[in-house]
Design a protein around this motif. Structure first.
Motif, PDB file in Angstrom:
ATOM      1  N   GLU A  14       0.867  -1.233  -0.109  1.00 40.39           N
ATOM      2  CA  GLU A  14       0.056  -0.137  -0.025  1.00 40.39           C
ATOM      3  C   GLU A  14       0.783   1.240  -0.218  1.00 40.39           C
ATOM      4  O   GLU A  14       0.566   2.126  -0.751  1.00 40.39           O
ATOM      5  N   SER A  15       1.833   1.172   0.743  1.00 45.47           N
ATOM      6  CA  SER A  15       2.968   2.458   0.530  1.00 45.47           C
ATOM      7  C   SER A  15       3.588   2.506  -0.449  1.00 45.47           C
ATOM      8  O   SER A  15       3.805   3.667  -1.048  1.00 45.47           O
ATOM      9  N   LEU A  16       3.897   1.374  -1.127  1.00 46.79           N
ATOM     10  CA  LEU A  16       4.613   1.313  -2.323  1.00 46.79           C
ATOM     11  C   LEU A  16       3.641   2.082  -3.648  1.00 46.79           C
ATOM     12  O   LEU A  16       4.179   2.919  -4.362  1.00 46.79           O
ATOM     13  N   ALA A  17       2.306   1.757  -3.434  1.00 47.50           N
ATOM     14  CA  ALA A  17       1.529   1.923  -4.399  1.00 47.50           C
ATOM     15  C   ALA A  17       1.323   3.887  -4.348  1.00 47.50           C
ATOM     16  O   ALA A  17       1.161   4.331  -5.159  1.00 47.50           O
ATOM     17  N   LYS A  18       1.305   4.331  -3.083  1.00 46.01           N
ATOM     18  CA  LYS A  18       1.120   5.717  -2.669  1.00 46.01           C
ATOM     19  C   LYS A  18       2.412   6.378  -3.273  1.00 46.01           C
ATOM     20  O   LYS A  18       2.426   7.407  -3.873  1.00 46.01           O
ATOM     21  N   TYR A  19       3.620   5.453  -3.126  1.00 45.80           N
ATOM     22  CA  TYR A  19       4.945   6.361  -3.604  1.00 45.80           C
ATOM     23  C   TYR A  19       4.800   6.312  -5.132  1.00 45.80           C
ATOM     24  O   TYR A  19       5.284   7.260  -5.683  1.00 45.80           O
ATOM     25  N   ARG A  20       4.514   5.281  -5.870  1.00 41.19           N
ATOM     26  CA  ARG A  20       4.327   5.302  -7.120  1.00 41.19           C
ATOM     27  C   ARG A  20       3.612   6.411  -7.707  1.00 41.19           C
ATOM     28  O   ARG A  20       3.766   6.863  -8.899  1.00 41.19           O
ATOM     29  N   ASP A  21       2.472   6.731  -6.849  1.00 41.78           N
ATOM     30  CA  ASP A  21       1.660   7.821  -7.495  1.00 41.78           C
ATOM     31  C   ASP A  21       2.448   9.249  -7.641  1.00 41.78           C
ATOM     32  O   ASP A  21       2.002  10.052  -8.207  1.00 41.78           O
ATOM     33  N   VAL A  22       3.489   9.422  -6.675  1.00 43.04           N
ATOM     34  CA  VAL A  22       4.071  10.786  -6.317  1.00 43.04           C
ATOM     35  C   VAL A  22       5.521  10.817  -6.997  1.00 43.04           C
ATOM     36  O   VAL A  22       6.127  11.712  -7.138  1.00 43.04           O
ATOM     37  N   ALA A  23       6.282   9.727  -7.148  1.00 38.59           N
ATOM     38  CA  ALA A  23       7.462   9.415  -7.402  1.00 38.59           C
ATOM     39  C   ALA A  23       8.092  10.031  -8.666  1.00 38.59           C
ATOM     40  O   ALA A  23       8.965  10.526  -8.866  1.00 38.59           O
ATOM     41  N   GLY A  24       7.183   9.569  -9.591  1.00 38.46           N
ATOM     42  CA  GLY A  24       7.752  10.442 -10.951  1.00 38.46           C
ATOM     43  C   GLY A  24       7.873  11.991 -10.893  1.00 38.46           C
ATOM     44  O   GLY A  24       8.687  12.552 -11.533  1.00 38.46           O
ATOM     45  N   ALA A  25       6.897  12.961 -10.255  1.00 34.14           N
ATOM     46  CA  ALA A  25       6.964  14.040 -10.183  1.00 34.14           C
ATOM     47  C   ALA A  25       8.036  14.500  -9.550  1.00 34.14           C
ATOM     48  O   ALA A  25       8.795  15.413  -9.666  1.00 34.14           O
ATOM     49  N   GLY A  32      15.096  13.875 -12.999  1.00 27.65           N
ATOM     50  CA  GLY A  32      15.274  12.392 -13.042  1.00 27.65           C
ATOM     51  C   GLY A  32      14.325  11.678 -13.652  1.00 27.65           C
ATOM     52  O   GLY A  32      13.084  12.049 -13.780  1.00 27.65           O
ATOM     53  N   LYS A  33      14.194  10.507 -13.966  1.00 27.37           N
ATOM     54  CA  LYS A  33      13.281   9.694 -14.605  1.00 27.37           C
ATOM     55  C   LYS A  33      13.691   7.974 -14.277  1.00 27.37           C
ATOM     56  O   LYS A  33      14.740   7.841 -14.131  1.00 27.37           O
ATOM     57  N   VAL A  34      12.505   7.248 -14.392  1.00 25.19           N
ATOM     58  CA  VAL A  34      12.682   5.861 -14.169  1.00 25.19           C
ATOM     59  C   VAL A  34      13.112   5.252 -15.689  1.00 25.19           C
ATOM     60  O   VAL A  34      12.310   5.500 -16.584  1.00 25.19           O
ATOM     61  N   GLU A  35      13.935   4.851 -15.763  1.00 29.99           N
ATOM     62  CA  GLU A  35      14.750   4.440 -16.868  1.00 29.99           C
ATOM     63  C   GLU A  35      13.883   2.659 -17.326  1.00 29.99           C
ATOM     64  O   GLU A  35      13.647   2.514 -18.273  1.00 29.99           O
ATOM     65  N   SER A  36      14.161   2.148 -16.281  1.00 22.65           N
ATOM     66  CA  SER A  36      13.586   0.574 -16.140  1.00 22.65           C
ATOM     67  C   SER A  36      13.179   0.310 -14.653  1.00 22.65           C
ATOM     68  O   SER A  36      13.891   0.560 -13.641  1.00 22.65           O
ATOM     69  N   ALA A  37      12.218  -0.677 -14.599  1.00 24.99           N
ATOM     70  CA  ALA A  37      11.668  -0.971 -13.430  1.00 24.99           C
ATOM     71  C   ALA A  37      11.236  -2.695 -13.554  1.00 24.99           C
ATOM     72  O   ALA A  37      10.734  -2.767 -14.491  1.00 24.99           O
ATOM     73  N   ALA A  38      11.489  -3.520 -12.499  1.00 28.76           N
ATOM     74  CA  ALA A  38      11.020  -4.973 -12.594  1.00 28.76           C
ATOM     75  C   ALA A  38      10.805  -5.753 -11.458  1.00 28.76           C
ATOM     76  O   ALA A  38      11.302  -5.059 -10.360  1.00 28.76           O
ATOM     77  N   ARG A  39      10.141  -6.554 -11.586  1.00 31.62           N
ATOM     78  CA  ARG A  39       9.873  -7.353 -10.276  1.00 31.62           C
ATOM     79  C   ARG A  39      10.386  -8.890 -10.485  1.00 31.62           C
ATOM     80  O   ARG A  39      10.328  -9.664  -9.782  1.00 31.62           O
ATOM     81  N   GLU A  40      10.618  -9.109 -11.747  1.00 28.08           N
ATOM     82  CA  GLU A  40      11.329 -10.385 -12.174  1.00 28.08           C
ATOM     83  C   GLU A  40      12.677 -10.237 -12.602  1.00 28.08           C
ATOM     84  O   GLU A  40      12.923  -9.293 -13.275  1.00 28.08           O
ATOM     85  N   PHE A  41      13.646 -11.089 -12.311  1.00 30.25           N
ATOM     86  CA  PHE A  41      14.999 -11.086 -12.614  1.00 30.25           C
ATOM     87  C   PHE A  41      15.602 -12.271 -13.118  1.00 30.25           C
ATOM     88  O   PHE A  41      15.020 -13.236 -12.655  1.00 30.25           O
ATOM     89  N   THR A  42      16.799 -12.207 -13.790  1.00 28.87           N
ATOM     90  CA  THR A  42      17.499 -13.606 -14.165  1.00 28.87           C
ATOM     91  C   THR A  42      19.125 -13.288 -13.633  1.00 28.87           C
ATOM     92  O   THR A  42      19.570 -12.250 -13.866  1.00 28.87           O
ATOM     93  N   VAL A  43      19.242 -13.820 -12.627  1.00 29.86           N
ATOM     94  CA  VAL A  43      20.597 -14.084 -12.054  1.00 29.86           C
ATOM     95  C   VAL A  43      21.698 -14.478 -13.370  1.00 29.86           C
ATOM     96  O   VAL A  43      21.542 -15.702 -13.631  1.00 29.86           O
ATOM     97  N   LEU A  44      22.338 -13.548 -13.703  1.00 33.32           N
ATOM     98  CA  LEU A  44      23.539 -14.200 -14.793  1.00 33.32           C
ATOM     99  C   LEU A  44      24.784 -14.665 -14.094  1.00 33.32           C
ATOM    100  O   LEU A  44      25.461 -15.461 -14.714  1.00 33.32           O
TER     101      LEU A  44
END
Length: 93
Positions: A14-25, A32-44
């Protein structure tokens, strides 16, 4: 251009959702800007402590990134991110 790696272990969506609403501004205030965001990863390689969310941010320069991080007007925004769980931010440069 300079980049920041953000590693999040979310325990309060819930806190993350509120953060995402205001983080871009908040990022845009300092170029600044978000270049990429992910919840899934591949360990190389290796056995890293894999977060459940990560992002790559960009800023015009190191001073802009530090200004974003230390801006007293953004304290509430950063508090939302911190309230979402554990967060680490590494400036790459």
């Amino acid at each position: 251009m300079i980049y920041a790696y953000v590693k999040l272990t979310v325990t309060n969506p819930e806190s993350l959702a509120k953060y995402r609403d205001v983080a871009g501004a908040a990022l845009a205030k300092h170029g600044g800007k978000v270049e990429s965001a992910a919840r899934e990863f591949t360990v190389l390689e290796g056995a890293p402590d894999v977060p459940n969310m990560a992002a790559l941010l960009s800023f015009p320069d190191k001073d802009a990134a530090i200004a974003w991080s230390e801006d007293p007007e953004l304290a509430d925004v950063h508090a939302l991110r911190r309230g979402a769980g554990a967060s680490d931010i590494l400036l790459l440069g």
